[in-house]
Design an enzyme around this catalytic site. Structure first.
Site, PDB file in Angstrom:
ATOM      1  N   GLY A 269     -15.833   6.234  33.245  1.00  0.00           N
ATOM      2  CA  GLY A 269     -16.427   7.255  33.120  1.00  0.00           C
ATOM      3  C   GLY A 269     -15.945   8.293  34.785  1.00  0.00           C
ATOM      4  CG  ASP A 270     -15.544   8.599  38.987  1.00  0.00           C
ATOM      5  OD1 ASP A 270     -15.059   9.607  38.608  1.00  0.00           O
ATOM      6  OD2 ASP A 270     -15.010   7.986  40.102  1.00  0.00           O
ATOM      7  CG  LEU A 271     -10.468   7.785  34.122  1.00  0.00           C
ATOM      8  CD1 LEU A 271      -9.929   7.044  32.517  1.00  0.00           C
ATOM      9  CD2 LEU A 271     -10.160   6.440  34.950  1.00  0.00           C
ATOM     10  CG  ASN A 272     -11.730  11.066  40.471  1.00  0.00           C
ATOM     11  OD1 ASN A 272     -11.145  10.678  41.515  1.00  0.00           O
ATOM     12  ND2 ASN A 272     -12.836   9.965  40.935  1.00  0.00           N
TER      13      ASN A 272
END
Length: 417
Positions: A269-272
């Site tokens: 949900g947050d592979l930034n």
């Protein structure tokens, strides 16, 4: 309630250290491990009230005291790390003679008061990190407390109220964030592939408290785009707001009606671009070749869908790119080499990427009003994000999809665009 909660086990050395540092207000931090141990550490006397999620405001002295008392490690150096709504410290420990080789760098993570109300969720996150590490993914190792637990609950008495924070210690991962390097199309492909492999691996993960990942009103789950309506006033009246409101309405009409056709999975949900680390090596031609060396921050994990993960990854890979519209096809090709999307999932991809831009940009603007001191970190996405979102909207779904899908298709023939 834990039978030891509220007990005060005084640690003279730590109190002496805090006193020498000028921290003699008499306020206390009671550390209560999930397994029952409790510690009492002098607080710094900083009575700053954090807003919203009550982001922790521990000093370096306090953080060092936590590492030493809870995890039994001697701190030689400690420095804060940037974070969104929690607090992180980069910790160096002193090696003790005659001990076996082990890591000397760690990250101390202190969860905000809201997240700390759900220790079961953080326990599941810890077990996922350990599961992925065992499966060969470049995740951190989770350190045990002196009482052999993975977290400790800290009750902080500020004099006017008591706040609770969960703390944990992870090994520090090497590498630099991909935000700091020029990202090649091959690396974008590998990151898409990594995102799919991660979701695929988690199909085999089981835990008695796994239901905690059903986070119904979690603002960062892509399913909850309509919740942004509560926060759009932070944008004022401008074109950015108009686009966000259009995206929300389109999401309700075109995505909410398709959710039952998407395949469900657990999302990171947050592979930034700051949560993926890379290390370089020299190729045969002498230029730098980057490999992923670390995956960070599992705090936004929740049940979602395969197509959510690839959309979120595409959006964040666009942030620093000089050719942002081209990015999606390379990430999609990598993802689909492991998990091919269905036609209905593909048809939602454009709007899902736009939706993630809206989530990130709206919540950053809102959070900045609450935490102006953290503006530089909170507004990382906004530096280019609004421009990219406007460009996608101006081009339209059909034109952007054509670029993405043609690029992805080129990988099938072995000739990437």
């Amino acid at each position: 309630m834990n039978e030891n909660q509220g007990k005060h086990l005084k640690i003279g050395q730590l109190e002496h250290w805090a006193a020498e540092s000028g921290s003699t207000s008499g306020r206390r931090i009671v550390v209560v491990s999930r397994g029952g141990e409790s510690k009492d550490i002098m607080s710094s006397g900083d009575d700053e009230q954090s807003q919203a999620l009550a982001k922790p405001t521990f000093t370096e002295v306090q953080a060092s005291a936590v590492v030493e008392s809870v995890f039994g490690l001697k701190v030689s150096k400690i420095q804060p790390l940037p974070s969104y709504d929690d607090q992180n410290f980069h910790v160096h420990i002193s090696k003790i003679k005659d001990t076996s080789d082990g890591p000397i760098e760690y990250v101390l993570k202190i969860s905000n008061t809201e997240a700390s109300k759900n220790p079961d969720l953080i326990e599941v996150q810890n077990h996922i990190i350990m599961f992925l590490k065992a499966a060969g993914f470049p995740t951190a190792s989770v350190c045990r407390t002196k009482g052999d637990n993975t977290t400790s609950l800290m009750s902080v008495d500020s004099g006017t109220e008591i706040k609770s924070y969960l703390v944990r210690l992870l090994t520090y991962l090497p590498g630099k964030p991909i935000a700091k390097i020029p990202v090649s199309s091959q690396l974008l492909y590998e990151i898409g592939r990594l995102a799919a492999k991660l979701d695929k691996a988690l199909e085999k993960f089981h835990h008695p408290k796994l239901s905690n990942l059903h986070r119904e009103n979690f603002i960062w789950n892509l399913k909850n785009i309509p919740l942004l309506e509560k926060y759009v006033d932070a944008l004022g009246q401008n074109r950015n707001r108009e686009i966000v409101e259009q995206v929300i309405q389109l999401f309700k009409k075109e995505v909410m009606t398709k959710l039952s056709h998407f395949r469900e999975c657990i999302n990171h949900g947050d592979l930034n671009d700051h949560n993926i680390l890379v290390e370089s090596s020299k190729s045969a031609f002498g230029d730098a070749v980057y490999q992923v060396s670390g995956i960070l921050d599992f705090g936004d994990m929740s049940y979602g869908y395969y197509v959510f993960e690839v959309a979120i990854t595409i959006m964040y890979m666009m942030i620093e790119s000089k050719n942002p519209i081209q990015v999606g096809g390379h990430v999609l090709a990598g993802f689909e080499s492991i998990i091919p999307l269905t036609a209905v999932e593909r048809s939602a991809l454009f709007l899902l990427v736009c939706s993630r831009f809206c989530q990130s940009l709206v919540m950053a603007t809102y959070s900045c009003q609450l935490h102006p001191e953290n503006k530089e970190y909170l507004m990382i996405t906004a530096k280019t994000g609004w421009k990219h979102l406007q460009q996608m909207f101006d081009m339209g779904q059909k034109a952007v999809e054509e670029i993405w899908f043609e690029t992805a298709k080129s990988y099938e023939s072995g000739i990437s665009l």
